[in-house]
Design an enzyme around this catalytic site. Structure first.
Site, mmCIF file in Angstrom:
data_model
loop_
_atom_site.group_PDB
_atom_site.id
_atom_site.type_symbol
_atom_site.label_atom_id
_atom_site.label_comp_id
_atom_site.label_asym_id
_atom_site.label_seq_id
_atom_site.Cartn_x
_atom_site.Cartn_y
_atom_site.Cartn_z
ATOM 1 N N CYS A 149 44.902 72.085 35.668
ATOM 2 C CA CYS A 149 43.670 71.678 35.690
ATOM 3 C C CYS A 149 42.607 72.375 34.407
ATOM 4 C CB CYS A 149 42.756 72.144 36.730
ATOM 5 S SG CYS A 149 43.293 73.628 37.685
ATOM 6 N N HIS A 195 35.777 74.167 36.923
ATOM 7 C CA HIS A 195 36.037 75.127 35.894
ATOM 8 C C HIS A 195 35.363 75.061 34.856
ATOM 9 C CE1 HIS A 195 39.351 75.639 38.737
ATOM 10 N NE2 HIS A 195 40.226 75.062 37.776
HETATM 11 N N1 LIG Z 1 43.377 72.144 43.124
HETATM 12 C C1 LIG Z 1 43.287 71.783 41.840
HETATM 13 O O1 LIG Z 1 42.229 72.099 41.088
HETATM 14 C C2 LIG Z 1 44.652 71.367 41.244
HETATM 15 C C3 LIG Z 1 44.584 71.019 39.984
HETATM 16 C C4 LIG Z 1 45.737 70.600 39.384
HETATM 17 C C5 LIG Z 1 46.926 70.438 39.991
HETATM 18 N N2 LIG Z 1 46.739 70.932 41.208
HETATM 19 C C6 LIG Z 1 48.167 70.734 42.113
HETATM 20 O O2 LIG Z 1 48.065 69.710 42.988
HETATM 21 C C7 LIG Z 1 48.618 69.998 43.943
HETATM 22 C C8 LIG Z 1 47.878 69.870 45.441
HETATM 23 O O3 LIG Z 1 46.698 70.777 45.108
HETATM 24 P P1 LIG Z 1 45.785 71.054 46.540
HETATM 25 O O4 LIG Z 1 44.619 71.885 45.913
HETATM 26 O O5 LIG Z 1 45.510 69.677 47.165
HETATM 27 O O6 LIG Z 1 46.901 71.555 47.534
HETATM 28 P P2 LIG Z 1 46.604 72.123 49.049
HETATM 29 O O7 LIG Z 1 45.248 72.282 49.287
HETATM 30 O O8 LIG Z 1 47.660 73.426 48.972
HETATM 31 O O9 LIG Z 1 47.415 70.948 49.843
HETATM 32 C C9 LIG Z 1 48.747 70.744 49.670
HETATM 33 C C10 LIG Z 1 49.068 69.484 50.366
HETATM 34 O O10 LIG Z 1 50.669 68.963 49.976
HETATM 35 C C11 LIG Z 1 51.139 68.997 51.131
HETATM 36 N N3 LIG Z 1 52.511 69.415 51.182
HETATM 37 C C12 LIG Z 1 52.994 70.722 50.669
HETATM 38 N N4 LIG Z 1 54.435 70.934 50.565
HETATM 39 C C13 LIG Z 1 54.921 69.506 50.822
HETATM 40 C C14 LIG Z 1 56.183 68.995 51.107
HETATM 41 N N5 LIG Z 1 57.049 69.903 50.827
HETATM 42 N N6 LIG Z 1 56.410 67.939 51.450
HETATM 43 C C15 LIG Z 1 55.269 66.984 51.651
HETATM 44 N N7 LIG Z 1 53.885 67.558 51.512
HETATM 45 C C16 LIG Z 1 53.628 68.852 51.321
HETATM 46 C C17 LIG Z 1 50.504 69.656 52.367
HETATM 47 O O11 LIG Z 1 50.779 69.166 53.507
HETATM 48 P P3 LIG Z 1 50.258 69.684 54.771
HETATM 49 O O12 LIG Z 1 48.604 69.333 55.130
HETATM 50 O O13 LIG Z 1 50.846 68.946 55.947
HETATM 51 O O14 LIG Z 1 50.203 71.152 54.991
HETATM 52 C C18 LIG Z 1 49.197 69.595 51.906
HETATM 53 O O15 LIG Z 1 48.502 68.367 52.483
HETATM 54 C C19 LIG Z 1 49.264 71.361 43.730
HETATM 55 O O16 LIG Z 1 50.699 71.337 43.393
HETATM 56 C C20 LIG Z 1 48.454 72.008 42.813
HETATM 57 O O17 LIG Z 1 49.093 73.038 42.062
HETATM 58 C C21 LIG Z 1 45.479 71.446 41.839
#
Ligand SMILES: NC(=O)c1ccc[n+]([C@@H]2O[C@H](COP(=O)([O-])OP(=O)(O)OC[C@H]3O[C@@H](n4cnc5c(N)ncnc54)[C@H](OP(=O)(O)O)[C@@H]3O)[C@@H](O)[C@H]2O)c1
Length: 367
Positions: free
Chosen positions: A136, A252
């Site tokens: 991000c 951010h």
């Molecule tokens: N947050 C940000 O600002 C941001 C910005 C850029 C990129 N990202 C990336 O985007 C991704 C998601 O971010 P987030 O903040 O939404 O994360 P989060 O709150 O940790 O949510 C992750 C989701 O992915 C699911 N999940 C995890 N492992 C899995 C697997 N092996 N198979 C299927 N589903 C799985 C989880 O399932 P359950 O609900 O069933 O546990 C949850 O619904 C991450 O890789 C993060 O690094 C995030």
């Protein structure tokens, strides 16, 4: 031209992907198919979805989730047992899906394009199946840097970030609110989860995002360095970062010092960044304030406007990179400073992946 799409991961990024698909009238052929680690009902963008389970111990059955999908947005956990590391390549091999991944697992893989549509959409070709979306804090920085690079050539970049807790997922947002409640009720934070943040985050700033590397930089800082070089095709770019977590929910901010190869002053940079033709996705908020109270209350007619993290939640700016405080840096031959903010969940993640898919449809790669 309609496409069949799937989403893996229903945290804040998954939720924003659904918002973007709806708001932008993404041409879905069928209802969006959604998966996470457990089957259940989940409200995403205000609508209830039946979430299917992806379970590694029931691999072949789980893989059927991807059957018939043209494009899959990955917004799951990263790492060896993470969502895209487990499912993206099998989904491509078995069903030929196009996978667009928000996580870091494939970002530096030379075979995988790392894409910000405003900068390097041409790296996606007909043969591409897996596409990575950057970190991000990297996305918003390169959206602002790229038009300036085209004008005067980047020589050196020094960036310091002020990053929201939502960058660490939904659990981190809950933790900030829980800590703030403890502060209000008891005057101190007694309970916090050190596996989310190493120290309490409420009313403090932590110069520590992700793990430390042997050189003393954090992985987040090294992502900004390595990903920016790859996206802009500048492998030798001098760039150094300090990444700081701040007690902000969403958005951010970055202070960026930029030195150029050729002359470029703050006024010219402001003109370039204010021109949507030259700087798509950027909004400049800089210059004398129109708020009459600023001069009255502080007796300071020179007060300037600038964007803050709160601004990226506004409807008109939620997908934009906001830039202000553009100033000459007189300590170097051709240098400026600027301040840049964006919504880490939208342009920093969800908007970027949906824009990539839209461009692929436009170019006839999918759909
Ligand atoms: N947050 C940000 O600002 C941001 C910005 C850029 C990129 N990202 C990336 O985007 C991704 C998601 O971010 P987030 O903040 O939404 O994360 P989060 O709150 O940790 O949510 C992750 C989701 O992915 C699911 N999940 C995890 N492992 C899995 C697997 N092996 N198979 C299927 N589903 C799985 C989880 O399932 P359950 O609900 O069933 O546990 C949850 O619904 C991450 O890789 C993060 O690094 C995030």
């Amino acid at each position: 031209m309609a496409v069949r799409a799937g989403l893996v991961g229903v945290g804040p990024v998954g939720d924003r992907i659904v918002c973007c698909l709806k708001e932008r009238n993404f041409p879905l052929a069928d209802e969006l198919r959604v998966a996470a680690t457990r089957a259940r009902k989940e409200i995403l963008a205000g609508e209830e979805f039946a979430v299917q389970a992806l379970d590694e111990s029931d691999f072949d059955n789980s893989l059927k989730f991807f059957e018939g999908l043209d494009v899959v947005f990955f917004a799951g956990r990263e790492g060896a047992k993470g969502a895209s590391a487990t499912w993206a390549k099998p989904a491509i091999e078995r069903y030929g899906c196009y996978c667009i991944d928000n996580g870091s697992d494939f970002r530096l893989d030379p075979q995988v394009p790392l894409v910000v549509p405003e900068v390097n959409m041409e790296t996606v070709t007909d043969a591409t199946r897996l596409i990575a979306s950057p970190n991000c804090s990297t996305i918003q920085m390169v959206v602002a840097l790229w038009p300036l690079h085209k004008a005067a050539g980047l020589r050196r970049v020094v960036v310091s970030t002020y990053q929201a807790v939502s960058g660490w997922g939904g659990a981190a947002q809950k933790q900030l609110y829980d800590e703030l409640r403890q502060l209000v009720e008891r005057g101190r934070v007694d309970d916090w989860n050190p596996s989310i943040f190493p120290r309490p985050i409420a009313l403090d700033c932590l110069p520590h995002i992700d793990r430390f590397t042997p050189g003393g930089y954090t992985k987040e800082e090294m992502k900004m360095v390595n990903e920016s070089r790859k996206i802009m095709g500048l492998p030798e770019l001098k760039i150094t970062a300090t990444a700081v977590r701040v007690p902000v929910d969403i958005g951010h901010a970055e202070s960026i010092n930029i030195e150029f190869e050729r002359p470029l002053d703050a006024d010219t940079a402001r003109q370039i960044l204010s021109d949507p033709g030259q700087a798509p996705g950027v909004v400049v908020i800089d210059g004398p304030t129109k708020d009459p109270n600023a001069a009255e209350v502080r007796n300071a007619p020179e007060e300037l406007q600038y964007p803050t993290q709160a601004d990226v939640l506004r409807e008109e700016w939620k997908d934009m990179v906001l830039v202000g405080r553009i100033r000459d840096d007189d300590t170097v031959a051709h240098g400026i400073n600027l301040w840049c903010v964006a919504d880490n969940l939208r342009k920093g993640a969800a908007t970027n992946v949906v824009q990539i898919a839209e461009k692929m449809i436009e170019r006839g790669i999918i759909g």
